[in-house]
Design an enzyme around this catalytic site. Structure first.
Site, mmCIF file in Angstrom:
data_model
loop_
_atom_site.group_PDB
_atom_site.id
_atom_site.type_symbol
_atom_site.label_atom_id
_atom_site.label_comp_id
_atom_site.label_asym_id
_atom_site.label_seq_id
_atom_site.Cartn_x
_atom_site.Cartn_y
_atom_site.Cartn_z
ATOM 1 N N GLU A 77 50.903 65.932 11.110
ATOM 2 C CA GLU A 77 50.414 67.266 11.468
ATOM 3 C C GLU A 77 49.875 67.286 12.895
ATOM 4 O O GLU A 77 50.053 68.271 13.615
ATOM 5 C CB GLU A 77 49.344 67.747 10.489
ATOM 6 C CG GLU A 77 48.948 69.183 10.745
ATOM 7 C CD GLU A 77 48.260 69.860 9.580
ATOM 8 O OE1 GLU A 77 47.870 71.015 9.755
ATOM 9 O OE2 GLU A 77 48.110 69.244 8.515
ATOM 10 N N THR A 78 49.249 66.210 13.318
ATOM 11 C CA THR A 78 48.762 66.125 14.694
ATOM 12 C C THR A 78 49.931 66.242 15.669
ATOM 13 O O THR A 78 49.890 67.043 16.615
ATOM 14 C CB THR A 78 48.011 64.799 14.914
ATOM 15 O OG1 THR A 78 46.864 64.772 14.060
ATOM 16 C CG2 THR A 78 47.583 64.633 16.361
#
Length: 154
Positions: A77-78
């Protein structure tokens, strides 16, 4: 916007995370985020089309001594969110609306690498696939994230 007289309070954090200087202004208000720092994520490539980062297994394991599945998802997700934010550009931002991951194999030591590749870079949506591999290049997990691109509120 940073000027030459206002110090960036996150400069050490950005350098430690491997963020190229050309992106420091973009991240000057918030840094890379506390969770990115805690997990030891370090960027090696940054663009909207492709983003790569590493993360140590040590310190990010679950009770069985293997890399926590949630750590896989945080890395994915980062990468996807940062890539979508770069795609959004000035005056816009990315908001995650969907993320999913499939775990293929476990890892108990070493460094994992997440490679994020754009699937779709549109005006309102950006979708990226993230493949996480171990030190030997074996696929550990595959994730996909979709971000909505929004205009900043004034």
């Amino acid at each position: 916007m940073m000027d030459n007289f206002t110090p960036n309070p996150f400069v050490d954090e950005l350098n430690e995370a491997g963020v190229p200087e050309e992106f420091h202004e973009w991240l000057s208000a918030h840094g890379v985020g506390a969770l990115v720092v805690k997990l030891g994520i370090r960027f090696t490539e940054m663009s909207a089309e492709r983003m790569v980062a590493t993360m140590p297994v040590v310190g990010n394991t679950q009770v069985a001594g293997i890399l926590h599945g949630g750590a896989h998802v945080v890395l994915a997700e980062t990468l996807g969110s940062f890539a979508a934010s770069l795609h959004a550009g000035r005056g816009r931002h990315a908001v995650g609306i969907e993320v999913g991951a499939t775990h293929h194999r476990s890892v108990a030591s070493g460094l994992v690498t997440g490679t994020c590749t754009a699937i779709h870079l549109g005006g309102t949506l950006a979708t990226h696939e993230i493949v996480i591999t171990d030190d030997k290049g074996r696929r550990l997990s595959t994730a996909r994230i979709t971000n909505m691109i929004r205009d900043n509120r004034h």
